[in-house]
Design a protein around this motif. Structure first.
Motif, PDB file in Angstrom:
ATOM      1  N   GLU A  41       0.827  -1.211   0.000  1.00  0.00           N
ATOM      2  CA  GLU A  41       0.000   0.000   0.000  1.00  0.00           C
ATOM      3  C   GLU A  41       0.861   1.261   0.000  1.00  0.00           C
ATOM      4  O   GLU A  41       2.007   1.250   0.466  1.00  0.00           O
ATOM      5  CB  GLU A  41      -0.921   0.001   1.227  1.00  0.00           C
ATOM      6  N   TYR A  43       0.724   5.108   1.426  1.00  0.00           N
ATOM      7  CA  TYR A  43      -0.011   5.820   2.453  1.00  0.00           C
ATOM      8  C   TYR A  43       0.108   7.339   2.276  1.00  0.00           C
ATOM      9  O   TYR A  43       1.167   7.853   1.900  1.00  0.00           O
ATOM     10  CB  TYR A  43       0.510   5.437   3.837  1.00  0.00           C
ATOM     11  N   GLU A  85      -6.816   5.731  -6.158  1.00  0.00           N
ATOM     12  CA  GLU A  85      -7.026   4.374  -5.630  1.00  0.00           C
ATOM     13  C   GLU A  85      -5.833   3.427  -5.744  1.00  0.00           C
ATOM     14  O   GLU A  85      -5.490   2.742  -4.795  1.00  0.00           O
ATOM     15  CB  GLU A  85      -8.257   3.717  -6.277  1.00  0.00           C
ATOM     16  N   LYS A  86      -5.191   3.353  -6.915  1.00  0.00           N
ATOM     17  CA  LYS A  86      -4.057   2.432  -7.079  1.00  0.00           C
ATOM     18  C   LYS A  86      -2.965   3.066  -7.922  1.00  0.00           C
ATOM     19  O   LYS A  86      -3.219   3.918  -8.771  1.00  0.00           O
ATOM     20  CB  LYS A  86      -4.505   1.123  -7.738  1.00  0.00           C
ATOM     21  N   LYS A  91      -2.341  -0.280  -3.554  1.00  0.00           N
ATOM     22  CA  LYS A  91      -3.487   0.534  -3.166  1.00  0.00           C
ATOM     23  C   LYS A  91      -3.006   1.823  -2.505  1.00  0.00           C
ATOM     24  O   LYS A  91      -2.027   1.820  -1.760  1.00  0.00           O
ATOM     25  CB  LYS A  91      -4.377  -0.235  -2.190  1.00  0.00           C
ATOM     26  N   VAL A  93      -3.869   4.468   0.215  1.00  0.00           N
ATOM     27  CA  VAL A  93      -4.699   4.408   1.414  1.00  0.00           C
ATOM     28  C   VAL A  93      -4.461   5.615   2.314  1.00  0.00           C
ATOM     29  O   VAL A  93      -3.317   6.005   2.565  1.00  0.00           O
ATOM     30  CB  VAL A  93      -4.390   3.116   2.213  1.00  0.00           C
ATOM     31  N   SER A  94      -5.545   6.186   2.816  1.00  0.00           N
ATOM     32  CA  SER A  94      -5.443   7.284   3.774  1.00  0.00           C
ATOM     33  C   SER A  94      -4.956   6.756   5.117  1.00  0.00           C
ATOM     34  O   SER A  94      -5.380   5.690   5.571  1.00  0.00           O
ATOM     35  CB  SER A  94      -6.807   7.960   3.951  1.00  0.00           C
ATOM     36  N   LYS A  97      -7.543   5.599   7.893  1.00  0.00           N
ATOM     37  CA  LYS A  97      -8.351   4.381   7.860  1.00  0.00           C
ATOM     38  C   LYS A  97      -8.102   3.527   9.092  1.00  0.00           C
ATOM     39  O   LYS A  97      -7.006   3.527   9.663  1.00  0.00           O
ATOM     40  CB  LYS A  97      -8.036   3.565   6.606  1.00  0.00           C
ATOM     41  N   ILE A 100      -5.859  -0.487   8.794  1.00  0.00           N
ATOM     42  CA  ILE A 100      -4.478  -0.552   8.335  1.00  0.00           C
ATOM     43  C   ILE A 100      -3.683  -1.496   9.232  1.00  0.00           C
ATOM     44  O   ILE A 100      -3.696  -1.371  10.453  1.00  0.00           O
ATOM     45  CB  ILE A 100      -3.832   0.853   8.353  1.00  0.00           C
ATOM     46  N   ASP A 164     -11.926   6.062   9.743  1.00  0.00           N
ATOM     47  CA  ASP A 164     -12.903   5.817   8.670  1.00  0.00           C
ATOM     48  C   ASP A 164     -13.822   7.008   8.463  1.00  0.00           C
ATOM     49  O   ASP A 164     -15.001   6.865   8.136  1.00  0.00           O
ATOM     50  CB  ASP A 164     -13.742   4.560   8.969  1.00  0.00           C
TER      51      ASP A 164
END
Length: 260
Positions: A41, A43, A85-86, A91, A93-94, A97, A100, A164
């Motif tokens: 991922e 970040y 997104e990717k 991916k 990712v925030s 989230k 994780i 989230d």
């Protein structure tokens, strides 16, 4: 959004990172080249400035795990990262989230060892049972604002975070659009939040201890912890709503100091 050319265009994105110097920017390709093979991922963390990003509770877990995080400072960049997104199979990712998984760090293992050995010098940590009791009390106390509450090991120096959630920058952009369209602030009412608490933090352990003996004070402190979480996430629309409560907390501190 140009889906056909999204991949080549994303190579033109440059941001500061948690491991770089102030003003030093990296591309997504450069970030990926520094990732370990097992990191799947990318970040990123949205904050108004680098200083606030470094102080963010959301960065604590990544610092402990030695993971690099992109810093994005505007609503547009936040929107771009969320919708990209990717990138190259990884991916995006925030950091806000909740799901994780950064793996267990040496610090976590040492902490667990201290707890098992009953290290008397270690800070009071809530047990799983106590943490569950605290979370149930916290959720009931703030039922109109909290959807769920659970324990987390992602935090080091912060007592709690909300996860989230829509990011603060994204929320402000949505509010701006809503206002321009003639909509009122009621359309942007903040939904209930998911709260994650740090069972090792002295504030949480202390609040657990006084929640039954001093229910009114405990409620005030729980509300302040929650609002602090919203500030960290960029979700508190008007900080003036806290003034009355802060005055109550200051009064309790002064009163207690004066009685000694």
């Amino acid at each position: 959004q140009d889906f056909e050319f999204q991949e080549p265009l994303s190579k033109l994105l440059y941001f500061e990172t948690s491991k770089g110097m102030r003003g030093e920017i990296s591309s997504l390709e450069e970030y990926v080249s520094r990732c370990t093979p097992e990191q799947k991922e990318i970040y990123y963390l949205c904050a108004p400035s680098r200083d606030l990003a470094i102080q963010s509770p959301y960065l604590e877990a990544f610092e402990k795990a030695g993971k690099e995080v992109f810093f994005v400072y505007s609503a547009i960049d936040d929107f771009v990262m969320a919708n990209l997104e990717k990138f190259q199979g990884r991916k995006i990712v925030s950091a806000e989230k909740s799901d994780i998984d950064l793996g267990e760090t040496k610090e976590d293992k040492d902490s667990e060892k201290d707890e098992k050995e009953g290290d008397a010098s270690s800070t009071k940590t809530l047990s799983q049972k106590e943490a569950d009791e605290f979370c149930a009390w916290f959720q009931v106390t703030l039922d109109d604002r909290v959807s769920t509450c659970k324990m987390t090991n992602r935090l080091a120096s912060s007592p709690a975070v909300v996860t989230d959630n829509e990011s603060g920058a994204m929320r402000r952009m949505m509010r701006m659009v809503e206002t321009q369209d003639g909509g009122g602030t009621e359309a942007m009412k903040l939904p209930k939040q998911q709260v994650e608490i740090n069972p090792k933090h002295p504030m949480i352990a202390g609040l657990y201890a006084i929640r039954e003996k001093e229910p009114e004070l405990a409620k005030i402190l729980a509300e302040q912890i929650y609002d602090n979480c919203l500030i960290a996430a960029g979700l508190l629309d008007d900080g003036r709503s806290m003034l009355g409560r802060l005055n109550d907390i200051l009064y309790c501190v002064v009163k207690d100091a004066g009685s000694k």
